[in-house]
Design a protein around this motif. Structure first.
Motif, short mmCIF file in Angstrom:
data_model
loop_
_atom_site.label_atom_id
_atom_site.label_comp_id
_atom_site.label_asym_id
_atom_site.label_seq_id
_atom_site.Cartn_x
_atom_site.Cartn_y
_atom_site.Cartn_z
N PRO A 190 0.82 -1.22 0.00
CA PRO A 190 0.00 0.00 0.00
C PRO A 190 0.86 1.27 0.00
N MET A 191 1.51 1.54 -1.11
CA MET A 191 2.50 2.61 -1.20
C MET A 191 1.95 3.97 -0.76
N LEU A 192 0.82 4.39 -1.28
CA LEU A 192 0.30 5.70 -0.93
C LEU A 192 -0.01 5.81 0.57
N GLU A 193 -0.62 4.79 1.12
CA GLU A 193 -0.93 4.80 2.56
C GLU A 193 0.35 4.85 3.38
N VAL A 194 1.35 4.10 3.00
CA VAL A 194 2.63 4.10 3.71
C VAL A 194 3.28 5.48 3.64
N ILE A 195 3.27 6.09 2.47
CA ILE A 195 3.83 7.44 2.32
C ILE A 195 3.09 8.42 3.23
N GLN A 196 1.76 8.34 3.25
CA GLN A 196 0.98 9.25 4.08
C GLN A 196 1.23 9.03 5.56
N ILE A 197 1.40 7.80 5.98
CA ILE A 197 1.65 7.51 7.39
C ILE A 197 3.03 8.01 7.80
N ILE A 198 4.03 7.75 6.98
CA ILE A 198 5.38 8.22 7.30
C ILE A 198 5.39 9.75 7.38
N ASP A 199 4.83 10.40 6.37
CA ASP A 199 4.80 11.87 6.34
C ASP A 199 4.01 12.41 7.53
N GLY A 200 2.82 11.88 7.75
CA GLY A 200 2.01 12.25 8.91
C GLY A 200 1.32 13.59 8.84
N GLU A 206 -1.39 7.10 16.65
CA GLU A 206 -0.87 8.45 16.64
C GLU A 206 0.34 8.80 17.49
N PRO A 207 0.99 7.92 18.20
CA PRO A 207 2.20 8.39 18.87
C PRO A 207 3.40 8.46 17.93
N MET A 208 3.23 8.00 16.70
CA MET A 208 4.34 8.02 15.75
C MET A 208 4.68 9.47 15.39
N PRO A 209 5.96 9.78 15.30
CA PRO A 209 6.35 11.14 14.92
C PRO A 209 5.82 11.53 13.55
N ILE A 210 5.58 12.81 13.38
CA ILE A 210 5.18 13.34 12.08
C ILE A 210 6.47 13.65 11.34
N TRP A 211 6.96 12.67 10.59
CA TRP A 211 8.27 12.79 9.95
C TRP A 211 8.30 13.90 8.92
N GLY A 212 7.18 14.18 8.26
CA GLY A 212 7.15 15.26 7.29
C GLY A 212 7.54 16.58 7.93
N ASP A 213 6.98 16.86 9.11
CA ASP A 213 7.32 18.10 9.83
C ASP A 213 8.77 18.10 10.28
N ARG A 214 9.23 16.97 10.78
CA ARG A 214 10.61 16.90 11.27
C ARG A 214 11.62 17.07 10.14
N PHE A 215 11.38 16.37 9.04
CA PHE A 215 12.29 16.49 7.90
C PHE A 215 12.29 17.92 7.35
N LYS A 216 11.11 18.52 7.28
CA LYS A 216 11.00 19.88 6.72
C LYS A 216 11.70 20.88 7.63
N ALA A 217 11.51 20.77 8.93
CA ALA A 217 12.14 21.71 9.87
C ALA A 217 13.65 21.65 9.77
N VAL A 277 11.63 16.57 1.95
CA VAL A 277 10.65 15.72 2.65
C VAL A 277 10.15 14.62 1.73
N ARG A 278 9.73 15.00 0.55
CA ARG A 278 9.17 14.00 -0.37
C ARG A 278 10.19 12.95 -0.76
N GLY A 279 11.43 13.36 -0.98
CA GLY A 279 12.47 12.40 -1.31
C GLY A 279 12.76 11.43 -0.17
#
Length: 133
Positions: free
Chosen positions: A72-82, A91-102, A117-119
């Motif tokens: 489930p590639m899209l779902e996995v991408i969305q979960i990782i990004d958060g 929901e205790p998983m970090p929001i990696w999209g925010d962390r990578f972007k910061a 972030v996307r890469g």
């Protein structure tokens, strides 16, 4: 753009330009840095921090099997990004999209940071796809 900002932006494109084998290496390194402490080195959910978290840690090697054999590639991408509202395991998983972007934004700017972030997220997702049982 600074030299470091350029490097971040260039690294963001790695999964798209270097082919599957090298992208998998980049994804594995991302996984070791961002995920293994909870999900374990092999993705089985047995990382050293897993027992300290209130929700069961999922076995990331069975995502395709749990989805009728299709990763489930899209779902996995969305979960990782958060950042899209789709959150991982309760929901205790970090929001990696925010962390990578910061981390990337000061040198790459907002648009460059989004590429980073996307890469990084895509590299992680492709690595997870590669470890499916």
């Amino acid at each position: 753009m600074t030299r470091t900002g350029f490097i971040y932006t260039a690294l963001a494109a790695v999964p798209l330009t270097l082919g599957p084998a090298l992208a998998q290496d980049v994804g594995k390194e991302e996984y070791v840095q961002a995920c293994a402490s909870c999900h374990g080195d092999s993705g089985l959910g047995d990382g050293p921090l897993a027992e300290l978290i209130n929700v069961p840690m999922p076995d990331l090697t069975g995502l395709a099997a749990a989805n009728d054999g299709a990763f489930p590639m899209l779902e996995v991408i969305q979960i990782i990004d958060g950042r899209t509202g789709v959150r991982g395991h309760g929901e205790p998983m970090p929001i990696w999209g925010d962390r990578f972007k910061a981390k990337a934004a000061p040198e790459a700017g907002d648009y460059g940071a989004e590429l980073v972030v996307r890469g990084r997220v895509l590299a992680l997702a492709q690595y997870l796809q590669s470890i499916q049982k």
